[in-house]
Write a protein that holds these residues in place. Sequence first.
Motif, PDB file in Angstrom:
ATOM      1  N   ALA A   1       0.844  -1.197   0.000  1.00 50.38           N
ATOM      2  CA  ALA A   1       0.000   0.000   0.000  1.00 50.38           C
ATOM      3  C   ALA A   1       0.876   1.242   0.000  1.00 50.38           C
ATOM      4  CB  ALA A   1      -0.902  -0.006   1.226  1.00 50.38           C
ATOM      5  N   GLN A   2       0.448   2.247  -0.742  1.00 52.47           N
ATOM      6  CA  GLN A   2       1.175   3.526  -0.768  1.00 52.47           C
ATOM      7  C   GLN A   2       0.423   4.605  -0.003  1.00 52.47           C
ATOM      8  OE1 GLN A   2       1.418   3.676  -5.043  1.00 52.47           O
ATOM      9  NE2 GLN A   2       3.571   3.089  -5.017  1.00 52.47           N
ATOM     10  N   ILE A   3      -0.804   4.268   0.422  1.00 51.17           N
ATOM     11  CA  ILE A   3      -1.601   5.206   1.220  1.00 51.17           C
ATOM     12  C   ILE A   3      -2.151   4.439   2.422  1.00 51.17           C
ATOM     13  CG2 ILE A   3      -3.613   6.736   1.259  1.00 51.17           C
ATOM     14  CD1 ILE A   3      -3.418   6.955  -1.777  1.00 51.17           C
ATOM     15  N   ILE A   4      -2.049   5.046   3.588  1.00 49.90           N
ATOM     16  CA  ILE A   4      -2.586   4.410   4.787  1.00 49.90           C
ATOM     17  C   ILE A   4      -3.393   5.446   5.567  1.00 49.90           C
ATOM     18  CG2 ILE A   4      -0.449   4.773   6.112  1.00 49.90           C
ATOM     19  CD1 ILE A   4      -1.020   1.985   7.394  1.00 49.90           C
ATOM     20  N   THR A   5      -4.546   5.025   6.083  1.00 50.29           N
ATOM     21  CA  THR A   5      -5.362   5.973   6.844  1.00 50.29           C
ATOM     22  C   THR A   5      -5.034   5.882   8.334  1.00 50.29           C
ATOM     23  OG1 THR A   5      -7.234   4.487   7.237  1.00 50.29           O
ATOM     24  CG2 THR A   5      -7.281   5.772   5.215  1.00 50.29           C
ATOM     25  N   LEU A   6      -5.209   7.037   8.988  1.00 47.96           N
ATOM     26  CA  LEU A   6      -4.969   7.166  10.419  1.00 47.96           C
ATOM     27  C   LEU A   6      -6.118   7.972  11.000  1.00 47.96           C
ATOM     28  CD1 LEU A   6      -1.305   8.487  10.126  1.00 47.96           C
ATOM     29  CD2 LEU A   6      -1.937   6.234  10.986  1.00 47.96           C
ATOM     30  N   ALA A   7      -6.272   7.895  12.311  1.00 48.88           N
ATOM     31  CA  ALA A   7      -7.255   8.739  12.982  1.00 48.88           C
ATOM     32  C   ALA A   7      -6.504   9.726  13.869  1.00 48.88           C
ATOM     33  CB  ALA A   7      -8.202   7.880  13.811  1.00 48.88           C
ATOM     34  N   VAL A   8      -7.189  10.794  14.247  1.00 48.59           N
ATOM     35  CA  VAL A   8      -6.615  11.810  15.145  1.00 48.59           C
ATOM     36  C   VAL A   8      -7.352  11.707  16.473  1.00 48.59           C
ATOM     37  CG1 VAL A   8      -6.303  14.287  15.528  1.00 48.59           C
ATOM     38  CG2 VAL A   8      -6.099  13.349  13.215  1.00 48.59           C
ATOM     39  N   ARG A   9      -6.594  11.541  17.544  1.00 47.67           N
ATOM     40  CA  ARG A   9      -7.216  11.441  18.867  1.00 47.67           C
ATOM     41  C   ARG A   9      -6.395  12.210  19.891  1.00 47.67           C
ATOM     42  NH1 ARG A   9     -10.737   9.895  16.232  1.00 47.67           N
ATOM     43  NH2 ARG A   9     -11.998   8.013  16.352  1.00 47.67           N
ATOM     44  N   ARG A  10      -7.025  12.482  21.042  1.00 46.22           N
ATOM     45  CA  ARG A  10      -6.304  13.108  22.138  1.00 46.22           C
ATOM     46  C   ARG A  10      -5.099  12.248  22.512  1.00 46.22           C
ATOM     47  NH1 ARG A  10     -11.462  14.805  25.951  1.00 46.22           N
ATOM     48  NH2 ARG A  10     -11.651  16.937  25.153  1.00 46.22           N
ATOM     49  N   THR A  11      -3.977  12.921  22.733  1.00 44.45           N
ATOM     50  CA  THR A  11      -2.742  12.203  23.055  1.00 44.45           C
ATOM     51  C   THR A  11      -2.714  11.808  24.522  1.00 44.45           C
ATOM     52  OG1 THR A  11      -1.632  13.602  21.474  1.00 44.45           O
ATOM     53  CG2 THR A  11      -0.228  12.328  22.925  1.00 44.45           C
ATOM     54  N   ASN A  12      -2.271  10.600  24.740  1.00 45.45           N
ATOM     55  CA  ASN A  12      -2.044  10.127  26.096  1.00 45.45           C
ATOM     56  C   ASN A  12      -0.538  10.230  26.358  1.00 45.45           C
ATOM     57  OD1 ASN A  12      -1.693   8.695  28.410  1.00 45.45           O
ATOM     58  ND2 ASN A  12      -2.943   6.953  27.787  1.00 45.45           N
ATOM     59  N   THR A  13      -0.163  11.048  27.340  1.00 42.93           N
ATOM     60  CA  THR A  13       1.274  11.285  27.559  1.00 42.93           C
ATOM     61  C   THR A  13       1.998  10.039  28.038  1.00 42.93           C
ATOM     62  OG1 THR A  13       0.799  12.048  29.787  1.00 42.93           O
ATOM     63  CG2 THR A  13       1.034  13.723  28.097  1.00 42.93           C
ATOM     64  N   LYS A  14       1.248   9.104  28.582  1.00 38.91           N
ATOM     65  CA  LYS A  14       1.910   7.899  29.104  1.00 38.91           C
ATOM     66  C   LYS A  14       2.222   6.912  28.000  1.00 38.91           C
ATOM     67  CE  LYS A  14      -0.132   8.528  33.607  1.00 38.91           C
ATOM     68  NZ  LYS A  14      -0.805   9.777  33.188  1.00 38.91           N
ATOM     69  N   GLU A  15       1.606   7.117  26.842  1.00 37.45           N
ATOM     70  CA  GLU A  15       1.834   6.196  25.741  1.00 37.45           C
ATOM     71  C   GLU A  15       2.921   6.765  24.841  1.00 37.45           C
ATOM     72  OE1 GLU A  15      -1.357   4.849  22.849  1.00 37.45           O
ATOM     73  OE2 GLU A  15      -2.017   4.048  24.775  1.00 37.45           O
ATOM     74  N   ASN A  16       4.077   6.127  24.863  1.00 31.68           N
ATOM     75  CA  ASN A  16       5.190   6.684  24.105  1.00 31.68           C
ATOM     76  C   ASN A  16       5.271   6.134  22.688  1.00 31.68           C
ATOM     77  OD1 ASN A  16       6.247   8.483  26.075  1.00 31.68           O
ATOM     78  ND2 ASN A  16       6.981   6.692  27.203  1.00 31.68           N
ATOM     79  N   GLU A  17       4.466   5.110  22.413  1.00 32.35           N
ATOM     80  CA  GLU A  17       4.510   4.509  21.090  1.00 32.35           C
ATOM     81  C   GLU A  17       3.876   5.455  20.080  1.00 32.35           C
ATOM     82  OE1 GLU A  17       4.290  -0.264  20.282  1.00 32.35           O
ATOM     83  OE2 GLU A  17       2.511   0.759  20.954  1.00 32.35           O
ATOM     84  N   ASN A  18       4.592   5.744  19.020  1.00 31.87           N
ATOM     85  CA  ASN A  18       4.063   6.609  17.976  1.00 31.87           C
ATOM     86  C   ASN A  18       3.828   5.769  16.724  1.00 31.87           C
ATOM     87  OD1 ASN A  18       3.508   8.506  16.037  1.00 31.87           O
ATOM     88  ND2 ASN A  18       5.057   9.952  16.765  1.00 31.87           N
ATOM     89  N   ILE A  19       2.581   5.791  16.257  1.00 31.41           N
ATOM     90  CA  ILE A  19       2.229   4.959  15.100  1.00 31.41           C
ATOM     91  C   ILE A  19       3.075   5.320  13.881  1.00 31.41           C
ATOM     92  CG2 ILE A  19       0.344   6.475  14.324  1.00 31.41           C
ATOM     93  CD1 ILE A  19      -1.184   3.899  13.583  1.00 31.41           C
ATOM     94  N   LEU A  20       3.522   6.574  13.815  1.00 32.88           N
ATOM     95  CA  LEU A  20       4.299   7.008  12.646  1.00 32.88           C
ATOM     96  C   LEU A  20       5.611   6.235  12.523  1.00 32.88           C
ATOM     97  CD1 LEU A  20       3.701  10.865  12.793  1.00 32.88           C
ATOM     98  CD2 LEU A  20       2.545   9.169  11.374  1.00 32.88           C
ATOM     99  N   ASP A  21       6.108   5.719  13.676  1.00 28.54           N
ATOM    100  CA  ASP A  21       7.347   4.939  13.640  1.00 28.54           C
ATOM    101  C   ASP A  21       7.154   3.580  12.965  1.00 28.54           C
ATOM    102  OD1 ASP A  21       8.506   6.994  15.027  1.00 28.54           O
ATOM    103  OD2 ASP A  21       8.221   6.067  16.992  1.00 28.54           O
ATOM    104  N   TYR A  22       5.910   3.178  12.811  1.00 28.28           N
ATOM    105  CA  TYR A  22       5.629   1.848  12.250  1.00 28.28           C
ATOM    106  C   TYR A  22       5.205   1.919  10.782  1.00 28.28           C
ATOM    107  CZ  TYR A  22       5.936   0.144  17.019  1.00 28.28           C
ATOM    108  OH  TYR A  22       6.383  -0.174  18.267  1.00 28.28           O
ATOM    109  N   ILE A  23       5.160   3.115  10.238  1.00 29.44           N
ATOM    110  CA  ILE A  23       4.723   3.278   8.850  1.00 29.44           C
ATOM    111  C   ILE A  23       5.923   3.658   7.985  1.00 29.44           C
ATOM    112  CG2 ILE A  23       3.214   4.604   7.316  1.00 29.44           C
ATOM    113  CD1 ILE A  23       1.322   4.933   9.715  1.00 29.44           C
ATOM    114  N   PRO A  24       6.183   2.858   6.939  1.00 32.79           N
ATOM    115  CA  PRO A  24       7.334   3.164   6.079  1.00 32.79           C
ATOM    116  C   PRO A  24       7.244   4.598   5.530  1.00 32.79           C
ATOM    117  CG  PRO A  24       6.390   1.030   5.512  1.00 32.79           C
ATOM    118  CD  PRO A  24       5.465   1.654   6.506  1.00 32.79           C
ATOM    119  N   GLU A  25       8.396   5.218   5.324  1.00 33.06           N
ATOM    120  CA  GLU A  25       8.438   6.645   4.996  1.00 33.06           C
ATOM    121  C   GLU A  25       7.830   7.019   3.657  1.00 33.06           C
ATOM    122  OE1 GLU A  25      11.957   8.860   5.479  1.00 33.06           O
ATOM    123  OE2 GLU A  25      11.910   8.708   7.669  1.00 33.06           O
ATOM    124  N   ASN A  26       7.888   6.084   2.705  1.00 31.85           N
ATOM    125  CA  ASN A  26       7.384   6.431   1.371  1.00 31.85           C
ATOM    126  C   ASN A  26       5.856   6.356   1.279  1.00 31.85           C
ATOM    127  OD1 ASN A  26       7.402   3.691   1.773  1.00 31.85           O
ATOM    128  ND2 ASN A  26       7.933   3.176  -0.342  1.00 31.85           N
TER     129      ASN A  26
END
Lengths: 66, 255
Positions: free
Chosen positions: B37-62
């Motif tokens: 896939a070259q396009i992936i959908t995401l949702a926007v939600r309130r950030t939880n400061t205790k959750e350090n995992e960022n979904i962007l780190d799991y999505i290839p850059e291209n």
Amino acid sequence: MVQINGKMEKASGVCLLDYLTQAGYNLVGIAVERNEEIVSKADYDKVFLEEGDVVEVVSFVGGGSR
Amino acid sequence: MADTFTLGGKEFSSRFILGSGKYSMELIRAAVEQAEAQIITLAVRRTNTKENENILDYIPENVTLLPNTSGARNAKEAVRIARMAREIGCGDFVKVEIMRDSKYLLPDNQETILATKMLADEGFVVLPYMYPDLYAARALEEAGAAAIMPLAAPIGSNKGLATKEFIQILIDETDLPVIVDAGIGRPSQACEAMEMGAAAIMANTAIATAKDVPAMAEAFKNAIIAGRKGYLAGIGRVLERGASASDPLTGFLRD
């Protein structure tokens, strides 16, 4: 009091950048809205929270459709 | 010539838009890779400061990110969410999703048209999720949508092409790319939508609820490629009745 992500916080007069850092937000990958207006990342250090402000701090999560 | 389609000036060779909800971050990377896939959908939600995992780190850059406005109940809320998504800093694509009905999660076409106009005017590349209605599709085109995303069936239902006839009308009667979204549950249904002339398929739940997520992502990829090739090749005719032999009608042994 300032409402941040739905919770009342004693943050009146606090610089937004200081608040975000102290609260433990990762500044990469977030967006901040204050009273329904976007605060640009470059302005975090210039914005001081005021009594009654409503602030939202958001980031991306997994999603397709709700 | 490569068979690509264009959204907001960006060219895509993959016609599979993958949703990232309902499964783990580790699986997201595997699914994107298997889906190509070259396009992936995401949702926007309130950030939880205790959750350090960022979904962007799991999505290839291209991969192009397509944030949605899920949670919005009207145009104003959708515009707010879209602006926040853009501020996060990953481009200006947005999937407008506005729904007030919480049972069937059906999109509100009227509010969607309003939000599409506002966001397109602000320079967003707008892909509206919509109920497959021709007049709404034309209004969305007029409002500046980059594509339209009609639903096949209620979100997350895996029921398939329940709105098939109406999606076909949109494909035939509008100039925008038609991306079939929501309700596609199986590879065969994705293939069928592509044979109809859809520009792309968006799927999430079908992949996320499969026993083997990466394998299902791959199955969808192949089905979408097959359906697209079938469409480009021109589907053969259907007989009203009777039969038409494919073997030569002369030279039988008994002659």
